[in-house]
Design a protein around this motif. Structure first.
Motif, PDB file in Angstrom:
ATOM      1  N   ASN A   1       0.845  -1.203   0.000  1.00  0.00           N
ATOM      2  CA  ASN A   1       0.000   0.000   0.000  1.00  0.00           C
ATOM      3  C   ASN A   1       0.878   1.250   0.000  1.00  0.00           C
ATOM      4  O   ASN A   1       1.568   1.530   0.977  1.00  0.00           O
ATOM      5  CB  ASN A   1      -0.925   0.011   1.212  1.00  0.00           C
ATOM      6  N   VAL A   2       0.810   2.007  -1.101  1.00  0.00           N
ATOM      7  CA  VAL A   2       1.711   3.141  -1.311  1.00  0.00           C
ATOM      8  C   VAL A   2       0.927   4.445  -1.394  1.00  0.00           C
ATOM      9  O   VAL A   2      -0.085   4.523  -2.084  1.00  0.00           O
ATOM     10  CB  VAL A   2       2.518   2.958  -2.622  1.00  0.00           C
ATOM     11  N   LEU A   3       1.430   5.462  -0.691  1.00  0.00           N
ATOM     12  CA  LEU A   3       0.910   6.816  -0.843  1.00  0.00           C
ATOM     13  C   LEU A   3       1.928   7.617  -1.638  1.00  0.00           C
ATOM     14  O   LEU A   3       3.106   7.663  -1.281  1.00  0.00           O
ATOM     15  CB  LEU A   3       0.706   7.495   0.513  1.00  0.00           C
TER      16      LEU A   3
ATOM     17  N   ILE B   1       5.816   7.888  -0.518  1.00  0.00           N
ATOM     18  CA  ILE B   1       6.798   8.520  -1.393  1.00  0.00           C
ATOM     19  C   ILE B   1       6.457   9.995  -1.489  1.00  0.00           C
ATOM     20  O   ILE B   1       5.339  10.361  -1.848  1.00  0.00           O
ATOM     21  CB  ILE B   1       6.772   7.880  -2.798  1.00  0.00           C
ATOM     22  N   ASP B   2       7.408  10.828  -1.143  1.00  0.00           N
ATOM     23  CA  ASP B   2       7.234  12.277  -1.217  1.00  0.00           C
ATOM     24  C   ASP B   2       8.381  12.813  -2.069  1.00  0.00           C
ATOM     25  O   ASP B   2       9.506  12.932  -1.616  1.00  0.00           O
ATOM     26  CB  ASP B   2       7.263  12.869   0.192  1.00  0.00           C
ATOM     27  N   ILE B   3       8.090  13.078  -3.323  1.00  0.00           N
ATOM     28  CA  ILE B   3       9.104  13.606  -4.231  1.00  0.00           C
ATOM     29  C   ILE B   3       8.749  15.057  -4.534  1.00  0.00           C
ATOM     30  O   ILE B   3       8.041  15.352  -5.484  1.00  0.00           O
ATOM     31  CB  ILE B   3       9.200  12.754  -5.513  1.00  0.00           C
TER      32      ILE B   3
ATOM     33  N   VAL C   1       9.135   5.654   4.706  1.00  0.00           N
ATOM     34  CA  VAL C   1       8.845   6.962   4.124  1.00  0.00           C
ATOM     35  C   VAL C   1      10.080   7.390   3.336  1.00  0.00           C
ATOM     36  O   VAL C   1      11.186   7.391   3.871  1.00  0.00           O
ATOM     37  CB  VAL C   1       8.526   8.004   5.215  1.00  0.00           C
ATOM     38  N   PHE C   2       9.868   7.722   2.076  1.00  0.00           N
ATOM     39  CA  PHE C   2      10.960   8.155   1.212  1.00  0.00           C
ATOM     40  C   PHE C   2      10.703   9.595   0.803  1.00  0.00           C
ATOM     41  O   PHE C   2       9.680   9.908   0.212  1.00  0.00           O
ATOM     42  CB  PHE C   2      11.065   7.254  -0.021  1.00  0.00           C
TER      43      PHE C   2
END
Length: 145
Positions: A12-14, A79-81, A109-110
């Motif tokens: 499960n990815v945000l 993922i916060d890019i 958390v990336f």
């Protein structure tokens, strides 16, 4: 080498700040269950239009990042890019508290953002230490900056 190839992502990815939605769509095409969130109604509308003809495992939501209560403990990977460093300093703490709320103790958390190595941009954004500390304070143990 990307996060997928390294085996760093989980089911499960945000995708926080998902415009232009490449990452959300790519991960969904690999079988991940993805939620793409962006505060911009226009960005979400464009993302939905792009995926309307695809059989996709991605759900796009227009949301304020600091208000994600319905996803409590839901995400294995965030993922916060480019999202965190683009919000106001006054929104850093609510944003990190929200992320801590939607993660569980084994979540990863990336974050990709400006850093000390990029001096020209670092002066404009120095929130990465607060981000890291806020997530660790809230038991999100795996953090890559």
């Amino acid at each position: 080498m990307n996060l997928v190839q390294l085996g760093k992502l989980h089911e499960n990815v945000l995708d926080a700040g998902c415009e232009p939605n490449r990452n959300a769509r790519y991960l969904a095409s690999l079988g991940y269950k993805v939620v793409g969130i962006d505060i911009s109604e226009r960005a979400i509308s464009k993302a939905i239009d792009k995926t309307s003809s695809e059989k996709s495992n991605v759900n796009f939501n227009q949301r304020d990042f600091s208000r994600l209560n319905e996803f409590k403990g839901h995400f294995d990977t965030v993922i916060d890019i480019g999202c965190f460093h683009s919000i106001l300093n006054s929104d850093h703490e609510p944003y990190t508290a929200s992320l801590s709320h939607i993660c569980h103790s084994d979540s990863s958390v990336f974050l990709r953002a400006f850093s000390e190595t990029n001096k020209s941009r670092y002066r404009r954004w120095q929130g990465h230490k607060r981000y890291s500390l806020a997530l660790k304070r809230n038991n999100v143990k795996k953090l890559s900056l």
